[in-house]
Scaffold this motif. Structure first.
Motif, short mmCIF file in Angstrom:
data_model
loop_
_atom_site.label_atom_id
_atom_site.label_comp_id
_atom_site.label_asym_id
_atom_site.label_seq_id
_atom_site.Cartn_x
_atom_site.Cartn_y
_atom_site.Cartn_z
N TRP A 198 67.99 -18.59 -21.34
CA TRP A 198 67.90 -18.20 -22.75
C TRP A 198 68.82 -19.05 -23.63
CZ3 TRP A 198 65.53 -16.37 -26.67
CH2 TRP A 198 66.23 -15.92 -27.79
N GLN A 199 70.05 -19.35 -23.12
CA GLN A 199 70.97 -20.19 -23.89
C GLN A 199 70.44 -21.61 -24.03
OE1 GLN A 199 74.42 -19.41 -21.41
NE2 GLN A 199 75.36 -18.14 -23.00
N ILE A 200 69.81 -22.14 -22.97
CA ILE A 200 69.23 -23.49 -23.06
C ILE A 200 68.07 -23.51 -24.05
CG2 ILE A 200 67.92 -25.21 -21.75
CD1 ILE A 200 69.64 -24.50 -19.34
N LEU A 201 67.25 -22.46 -24.01
CA LEU A 201 66.13 -22.40 -24.95
C LEU A 201 66.62 -22.33 -26.39
CD1 LEU A 201 63.08 -22.01 -25.56
CD2 LEU A 201 63.47 -19.55 -25.29
N ARG A 202 67.59 -21.44 -26.64
CA ARG A 202 68.06 -21.23 -28.01
C ARG A 202 68.94 -22.37 -28.51
NH1 ARG A 202 72.06 -16.32 -28.78
NH2 ARG A 202 73.33 -17.86 -27.69
N GLY A 203 69.77 -22.93 -27.61
CA GLY A 203 70.75 -23.92 -28.06
C GLY A 203 70.33 -25.35 -27.88
N VAL A 204 69.34 -25.63 -27.02
CA VAL A 204 68.95 -27.01 -26.75
C VAL A 204 67.49 -27.27 -27.08
CG1 VAL A 204 68.76 -28.78 -24.95
CG2 VAL A 204 70.69 -27.18 -24.92
N GLN A 205 66.59 -26.52 -26.43
CA GLN A 205 65.17 -26.86 -26.54
C GLN A 205 64.60 -26.57 -27.93
OE1 GLN A 205 64.01 -24.56 -23.02
NE2 GLN A 205 63.40 -26.46 -22.02
N PRO A 207 66.16 -26.16 -30.95
CA PRO A 207 66.63 -27.06 -32.02
C PRO A 207 66.04 -28.46 -31.94
CG PRO A 207 68.46 -25.80 -31.11
CD PRO A 207 67.28 -25.53 -30.22
N LEU A 208 65.92 -29.01 -30.71
CA LEU A 208 65.37 -30.35 -30.58
C LEU A 208 63.86 -30.39 -30.84
CD1 LEU A 208 67.34 -31.64 -27.45
CD2 LEU A 208 67.71 -32.22 -29.85
N PRO A 211 61.23 -30.39 -35.24
CA PRO A 211 60.25 -31.21 -35.99
C PRO A 211 58.82 -31.00 -35.51
CG PRO A 211 62.19 -32.51 -35.44
CD PRO A 211 62.33 -31.22 -34.70
N THR A 212 58.62 -30.92 -34.19
CA THR A 212 57.26 -30.72 -33.68
C THR A 212 56.75 -29.32 -34.00
OG1 THR A 212 57.81 -32.21 -31.86
CG2 THR A 212 55.82 -30.92 -31.62
N ILE A 213 57.64 -28.32 -33.89
CA ILE A 213 57.23 -26.95 -34.23
C ILE A 213 56.85 -26.85 -35.70
CG2 ILE A 213 58.02 -24.57 -34.40
CD1 ILE A 213 59.72 -25.06 -31.92
N MET A 214 57.63 -27.52 -36.56
CA MET A 214 57.30 -27.49 -37.99
C MET A 214 55.99 -28.21 -38.28
SD MET A 214 59.32 -25.58 -39.60
CE MET A 214 58.72 -26.02 -41.24
N ALA A 215 55.68 -29.26 -37.49
CA ALA A 215 54.37 -29.89 -37.64
C ALA A 215 53.26 -28.89 -37.29
CB ALA A 215 54.28 -31.13 -36.74
#
Length: 312
Positions: A198-205, A207-208, A211-215
């Motif tokens: 969960w921390q990797i998803l929230r803090g790393v994946q 945020p990085l 841009p693709t999610i906003m597309a």
């Protein structure tokens, strides 16, 4: 009976689907009524909110928002375009369409992002979701009106229901793609420091992958806007209803003005959401200028040097 019928009997897929619709209508009526009531209250409340200030005031606010996230050029274009919508006398239908698109987009994104995250982190879920999305994206848009009208009759709510279903797939696909594209070494670095999934998803994946999610969100909005026009066939108020009326009455001026209103809304929503997804490409936005001014005002960190050794 022909020889073809004997070798390949007719499969009543449509009858099976109709039976499934009847089952949903008979057994999930409470949920359908809840969806109808909530969507009606939310959309009508948003329309009232958009219509509360004078039109030119809201035009100025939307133009300022464009300047904040993008540029003054987009702000000028927004002001001119929306002023044209006001002058054509279609401000209320435009705001009804904007409210429908906004609500449908929020619901679609709220469903798409969790499903996309699950698909990115679980190959079995991805294998199930992918053909469903293929089916949803290749199905003609008018087909979505059939279950919408079956469940909710005609009016605003079937339009929202069809718009949500139609706009959902790109949000799921691009969320999954964005998370899968995150550098594996970056994820492994987080795991080596003992971070939980969960921390990797929230803090790393996440945020990085923004841009693709906003597309994906941008594509959801565009599809929602196109479906909002088709939803006019169910009687949903807005620019789509004007387009349907212009076709029924062969009223060319009404159709042209309603279509132009859709184009202006589409350009505005596309540019603003694209700027939110990639703020680095808009260095002249008010947000970028404020960040640059704040960075210039922040004193640079002082470096301390070790005292020179005293010669003995």
């Amino acid at each position: 009976m022909s020889s073809t019928d004997a070798l390949l009997p007719r499969i009543p897929v449509g009858t099976w689907v109709d039976t499934a619709f009847d089952w949903v209508d008979d057994n999930l009526g409470v949920l359908l009524d809840l969806f109808r009531d909530v969507m009606t209250v939310v959309v009508e409340g948003l329309v009232d909110l958009l219509m509360w200030p004078p039109p030119l005031v809201l035009v100025a606010v939307l133009a300022l928002l464009a300047w904040v996230v993008a540029s003054w050029r987009l702000a000028v274009g927004t002001a001119l375009g929306l002023a044209l919508v006001v002058s054509m006398g279609i401000w209320l239908p435009a705001m009804q369409t904007l409210a429908l698109v906004a609500v449908a987009t929020v619901v679609a994104v709220a469903i798409a992002i969790p499903v996309g995250v699950l698909a990115a982190r679980n190959d079995a879920v991805s294998a199930v979701v992918r053909p469903v999305l293929d089916l949803m994206q290749t199905m003609p848009g008018f087909v979505y009106l059939i279950p919408a009208v079956t469940f909710f009759s005609i009016g605003l709510v079937p339009g929202i229901f069809a718009t949500i279903i139609f706009a959902l797939p790109p949000g799921v696909r691009l969320t999954e793609l964005g998370i899968r594209q995150v550098d594996r070494e970056t994820v492994e670095a987080g795991e080596s420091f003992g971070a939980s999934p969960w921390q990797i998803l929230r803090g790393v994946q996440l945020p990085l992958a923004v841009p693709t999610i906003m597309a994906g969100v941008n594509q959801v909005i565009m599809l929602a806007l196109s479906m909002a026009v088709i939803a006019g066939f169910t009687g949903a108020d807005g620019l789509g209803k004007l387009v349907v009326e212009s076709i029924a009455r062969l009223n060319t001026p009404l159709g042209v003005e309603a279509g132009l209103g859709v184009v202006i809304l589409a350009i505005y929503l596309d540019r603003v959401t694209a700027a939110l997804g990639d703020p680095g490409r808009h260095p002249r936005s008010l947000l970028a200028l404020a960040r640059a001014r704040r960075a210039a005002a922040t004193p640079a960190p002082t470096t301390t040097t070790a005292p020179a050794a005293t010669p003995r």
